[in-house]
Design a protein around this motif. Structure first.
Motif, PDB file in Angstrom:
ATOM      1  N   ALA A  68       0.826  -1.204   0.000  1.00 33.80           N
ATOM      2  CA  ALA A  68       0.000   0.000   0.000  1.00 33.80           C
ATOM      3  C   ALA A  68       0.864   1.260   0.000  1.00 33.80           C
ATOM      4  O   ALA A  68       0.625   2.194  -0.769  1.00 33.80           O
ATOM      5  CB  ALA A  68      -0.930  -0.005   1.216  1.00 33.80           C
ATOM      6  N   VAL A  69       1.881   1.280   0.860  1.00 40.80           N
ATOM      7  CA  VAL A  69       2.755   2.453   0.961  1.00 40.80           C
ATOM      8  C   VAL A  69       3.519   2.671  -0.346  1.00 40.80           C
ATOM      9  O   VAL A  69       3.635   3.802  -0.837  1.00 40.80           O
ATOM     10  CB  VAL A  69       3.716   2.284   2.150  1.00 40.80           C
ATOM     11  N   ARG A  70       4.048   1.588  -0.899  1.00 41.98           N
ATOM     12  CA  ARG A  70       4.764   1.718  -2.180  1.00 41.98           C
ATOM     13  C   ARG A  70       3.835   2.237  -3.263  1.00 41.98           C
ATOM     14  O   ARG A  70       4.234   3.068  -4.093  1.00 41.98           O
ATOM     15  CB  ARG A  70       5.354   0.367  -2.573  1.00 41.98           C
ATOM     16  N   SER A  71       2.587   1.760  -3.266  1.00 34.84           N
ATOM     17  CA  SER A  71       1.618   2.212  -4.261  1.00 34.84           C
ATOM     18  C   SER A  71       1.359   3.708  -4.120  1.00 34.84           C
ATOM     19  O   SER A  71       1.299   4.437  -5.115  1.00 34.84           O
ATOM     20  CB  SER A  71       0.321   1.423  -4.092  1.00 34.84           C
ATOM     21  N   PHE A  72       1.205   4.170  -2.883  1.00 34.27           N
ATOM     22  CA  PHE A  72       0.959   5.608  -2.660  1.00 34.27           C
ATOM     23  C   PHE A  72       2.109   6.458  -3.196  1.00 34.27           C
ATOM     24  O   PHE A  72       1.899   7.413  -3.953  1.00 34.27           O
ATOM     25  CB  PHE A  72       0.768   5.883  -1.168  1.00 34.27           C
ATOM     26  N   PHE A  73       3.338   6.117  -2.810  1.00 31.90           N
ATOM     27  CA  PHE A  73       4.477   6.929  -3.231  1.00 31.90           C
ATOM     28  C   PHE A  73       4.722   6.831  -4.738  1.00 31.90           C
ATOM     29  O   PHE A  73       5.120   7.815  -5.371  1.00 31.90           O
ATOM     30  CB  PHE A  73       5.730   6.516  -2.451  1.00 31.90           C
ATOM     31  N   ARG A  74       4.467   5.667  -5.305  1.00 30.20           N
ATOM     32  CA  ARG A  74       4.630   5.543  -6.756  1.00 30.20           C
ATOM     33  C   ARG A  74       3.634   6.426  -7.490  1.00 30.20           C
ATOM     34  O   ARG A  74       3.975   7.101  -8.470  1.00 30.20           O
ATOM     35  CB  ARG A  74       4.454   4.081  -7.156  1.00 30.20           C
ATOM     36  N   ARG A  75       2.380   6.447  -7.006  1.00 29.62           N
ATOM     37  CA  ARG A  75       1.366   7.268  -7.656  1.00 29.62           C
ATOM     38  C   ARG A  75       1.669   8.760  -7.485  1.00 29.62           C
ATOM     39  O   ARG A  75       1.507   9.543  -8.428  1.00 29.62           O
ATOM     40  CB  ARG A  75      -0.020   6.940  -7.075  1.00 29.62           C
ATOM     41  N   MET A  76       2.106   9.161  -6.303  1.00 29.77           N
ATOM     42  CA  MET A  76       2.449  10.566  -6.080  1.00 29.77           C
ATOM     43  C   MET A  76       3.575  11.010  -7.002  1.00 29.77           C
ATOM     44  O   MET A  76       3.575  12.127  -7.525  1.00 29.77           O
ATOM     45  CB  MET A  76       2.837  10.779  -4.616  1.00 29.77           C
ATOM     46  N   ASP A  77       4.523  10.107  -7.232  1.00 28.30           N
ATOM     47  CA  ASP A  77       5.638  10.431  -8.131  1.00 28.30           C
ATOM     48  C   ASP A  77       5.134  10.543  -9.571  1.00 28.30           C
ATOM     49  O   ASP A  77       5.550  11.437 -10.324  1.00 28.30           O
ATOM     50  CB  ASP A  77       6.713   9.349  -8.024  1.00 28.30           C
ATOM     51  N   GLN A  78       4.202   9.664  -9.957  1.00 27.29           N
ATOM     52  CA  GLN A  78       3.667   9.692 -11.319  1.00 27.29           C
ATOM     53  C   GLN A  78       2.957  10.995 -11.628  1.00 27.29           C
ATOM     54  O   GLN A  78       3.038  11.496 -12.750  1.00 27.29           O
ATOM     55  CB  GLN A  78       2.704   8.518 -11.517  1.00 27.29           C
ATOM     56  N   ILE A  79       2.245  11.545 -10.656  1.00 28.69           N
ATOM     57  CA  ILE A  79       1.468  12.763 -10.918  1.00 28.69           C
ATOM     58  C   ILE A  79       2.209  14.021 -10.457  1.00 28.69           C
ATOM     59  O   ILE A  79       1.658  15.116 -10.471  1.00 28.69           O
ATOM     60  CB  ILE A  79       0.075  12.691 -10.259  1.00 28.69           C
ATOM     61  N   GLY A  80       3.479  13.852 -10.058  1.00 25.70           N
ATOM     62  CA  GLY A  80       4.320  14.995  -9.739  1.00 25.70           C
ATOM     63  C   GLY A  80       4.011  15.708  -8.445  1.00 25.70           C
ATOM     64  O   GLY A  80       4.364  16.879  -8.282  1.00 25.70           O
ATOM     65  N   ARG A  81       3.392  15.033  -7.501  1.00 27.34           N
ATOM     66  CA  ARG A  81       3.042  15.697  -6.252  1.00 27.34           C
ATOM     67  C   ARG A  81       4.055  15.431  -5.147  1.00 27.34           C
ATOM     68  O   ARG A  81       4.110  16.173  -4.168  1.00 27.34           O
ATOM     69  CB  ARG A  81       1.657  15.237  -5.790  1.00 27.34           C
ATOM     70  N   LEU A  82       4.828  14.351  -5.289  1.00 31.61           N
ATOM     71  CA  LEU A  82       5.712  13.957  -4.204  1.00 31.61           C
ATOM     72  C   LEU A  82       6.664  12.889  -4.722  1.00 31.61           C
ATOM     73  O   LEU A  82       6.263  12.032  -5.508  1.00 31.61           O
ATOM     74  CB  LEU A  82       4.883  13.388  -3.045  1.00 31.61           C
ATOM     75  N   SER A  83       7.921  12.956  -4.293  1.00 33.79           N
ATOM     76  CA  SER A  83       8.882  11.940  -4.713  1.00 33.79           C
ATOM     77  C   SER A  83       9.681  11.465  -3.508  1.00 33.79           C
ATOM     78  O   SER A  83      10.209  12.273  -2.743  1.00 33.79           O
ATOM     79  CB  SER A  83       9.832  12.503  -5.784  1.00 33.79           C
ATOM     80  N   ASN A  84       9.745  10.151  -3.353  1.00 29.76           N
ATOM     81  CA  ASN A  84      10.568   9.551  -2.303  1.00 29.76           C
ATOM     82  C   ASN A  84      10.991   8.161  -2.782  1.00 29.76           C
ATOM     83  O   ASN A  84      10.312   7.168  -2.507  1.00 29.76           O
ATOM     84  CB  ASN A  84       9.808   9.455  -0.979  1.00 29.76           C
ATOM     85  N   PRO A  85      12.115   8.063  -3.505  1.00 32.80           N
ATOM     86  CA  PRO A  85      12.566   6.761  -4.035  1.00 32.80           C
ATOM     87  C   PRO A  85      12.780   5.722  -2.945  1.00 32.80           C
ATOM     88  O   PRO A  85      12.561   4.531  -3.176  1.00 32.80           O
ATOM     89  CB  PRO A  85      13.878   7.108  -4.742  1.00 32.80           C
ATOM     90  N   ALA A  86      13.197   6.143  -1.763  1.00 36.04           N
ATOM     91  CA  ALA A  86      13.449   5.183  -0.683  1.00 36.04           C
ATOM     92  C   ALA A  86      12.164   4.471  -0.282  1.00 36.04           C
ATOM     93  O   ALA A  86      12.149   3.259  -0.049  1.00 36.04           O
ATOM     94  CB  ALA A  86      14.058   5.889   0.523  1.00 36.04           C
ATOM     95  N   ALA A  87      11.062   5.225  -0.221  1.00 34.72           N
ATOM     96  CA  ALA A  87       9.791   4.616   0.148  1.00 34.72           C
ATOM     97  C   ALA A  87       9.287   3.681  -0.944  1.00 34.72           C
ATOM     98  O   ALA A  87       8.702   2.632  -0.662  1.00 34.72           O
ATOM     99  CB  ALA A  87       8.752   5.699   0.427  1.00 34.72           C
ATOM    100  N   GLN A  88       9.526   4.061  -2.200  1.00 39.26           N
ATOM    101  CA  GLN A  88       9.080   3.212  -3.300  1.00 39.26           C
ATOM    102  C   GLN A  88       9.838   1.890  -3.357  1.00 39.26           C
ATOM    103  O   GLN A  88       9.326   0.885  -3.849  1.00 39.26           O
ATOM    104  CB  GLN A  88       9.256   3.941  -4.634  1.00 39.26           C
ATOM    105  N   SER A  89      11.073   1.889  -2.858  1.00 44.84           N
ATOM    106  CA  SER A  89      11.899   0.681  -2.945  1.00 44.84           C
ATOM    107  C   SER A  89      11.806  -0.190  -1.694  1.00 44.84           C
ATOM    108  O   SER A  89      12.522  -1.180  -1.574  1.00 44.84           O
ATOM    109  CB  SER A  89      13.366   1.064  -3.185  1.00 44.84           C
TER     110      SER A  89
END
Length: 311
Positions: free
Chosen positions: A89-110
């Protein structure tokens, strides 16, 4: 970005959940679980970071922060499977935020889920499966017994999930040589049916006292409402007690047995994947470990000279 951290969090959460619901078409239960997992994270972070959680806090999260959250969940007794879902769930949230340009955190996505022991399916023996399927009508012939036999035949004889069998309507009947079912993720598939399955369904339909109307559930409970999974599960519990079968004999075990017995008889793995509606072949490959002895027997039948010491 203007607004308070709480405003950003509410807006980002809503955008993510809307995407999961309308674009990814997650089931309502999964959507609710993902939302609860995300809320659990942000509640933890409010105390862990000592302040409101907004865009800056989420962007600055370190792997250590997320590991602390998982450790706190484990201390509360949350199991490995639930933690793996929470990480997804957390990875999905951060991946989506990165896709729409609202937030980026590669550590959380990985972030990687913890390894947990793989629970292999526990198939039912062919003799036990046949006894279970015939069990409802072995001692009585009322319409509910005929219904239970028809449902169990769909699980064992066609590999349907219990939810797929109970989602059939009278519009699908009479069941011909094949039936279309809607599986997980909205994936429809065409499943071939043995003649005995269609005959069992027709036996039930003729005996059922409730009127058939367009769109009505095919399988009904005692009072005429759609049959619920727990009624089928309770029937299986009664049957396995009467037949002396182990607790591992469940409706879902019949679906596993369908696949395992097909594979043990030399069935093609990819064909079985299609029949089961598995999105990934790796899921179907579990059955190669479950029925290794049956596979060896199939191989020995195909190469009998090996048993005679020939080359």
């Amino acid at each position: 970005m203007s607004g308070s951290p709480q405003d950003f969090l509410r807006s980002a959460r809503r955008a993510w959940l809307d995407w999961l619901e309308h674009e990814r078409r997650l089931a309502a239960r999964t959507l609710a679980a993902y939302a609860a997992d995300f809320d659990d994270l942000t509640d933890f972070l409010t105390g862990h970071l000592g302040g409101p959680v907004g865009r800056e806090a989420l962007a600055a999260l370190r792997p250590a922060d997320l590991r602390a959250w998982l450790a706190a969940r484990r201390r509360r007794g949350v199991g490995a499977a639930s933690n793996a879902r929470a990480i997804a769930a957390v990875r999905s949230f951060f991946r989506r935020m990165d896709q729409i340009g609202r937030l980026s955190n590669p550590a959380a996505q990985s972030l990687e889920p913890p390894r947990s022991p793989r629970r292999l399916p526990k198939p039912v023996s062919e003799a036990a499966a046949r006894a279970l399927v015939d069990g409802p009508v072995a001692t009585r012939r009322d319409w509910q017994a005929l219904r239970d036999r028809a449902v169990l035949l769909l699980l064992y004889g066609a590999g349907l999930r219990i939810s797929e069998a109970l989602a059939l309507t009278v519009d699908d009947a009479p069941l011909g040589p094949a039936v279309t079912v809607d599986g997980k993720g909205g994936r429809a598939r065409r499943v071939p049916l043995l003649g005995i399955i269609g005959e069992a369904v027709e036996d039930y339909r003729r005996a059922c006292p409730h009127e058939e109307t367009p769109g009505r559930a095919l399988f009904l409970g005692a009072r005429g409402g759609a049959l619920r999974p727990e009624i089928v599960q309770a029937a299986v519990r009664r049957l396995r007690g009467a037949l002396g079968l182990p607790e591992t004999v469940t409706p879902h075990a019949l679906r596993h047995s369908f696949a395992t017995h097909l594979l043990g008889g030399g069935g093609d793995l990819r064909a079985i994947q299609e029949l089961l509606g598995h999105a990934s072949l790796s899921t179907t490959q579990l059955y190669t470990e479950v029925d290794a002895e049956a596979l060896w027997e199939t191989y020995r039948r195909a190469r009998p000279r090996l048993d005679r010491g020939g080359g």
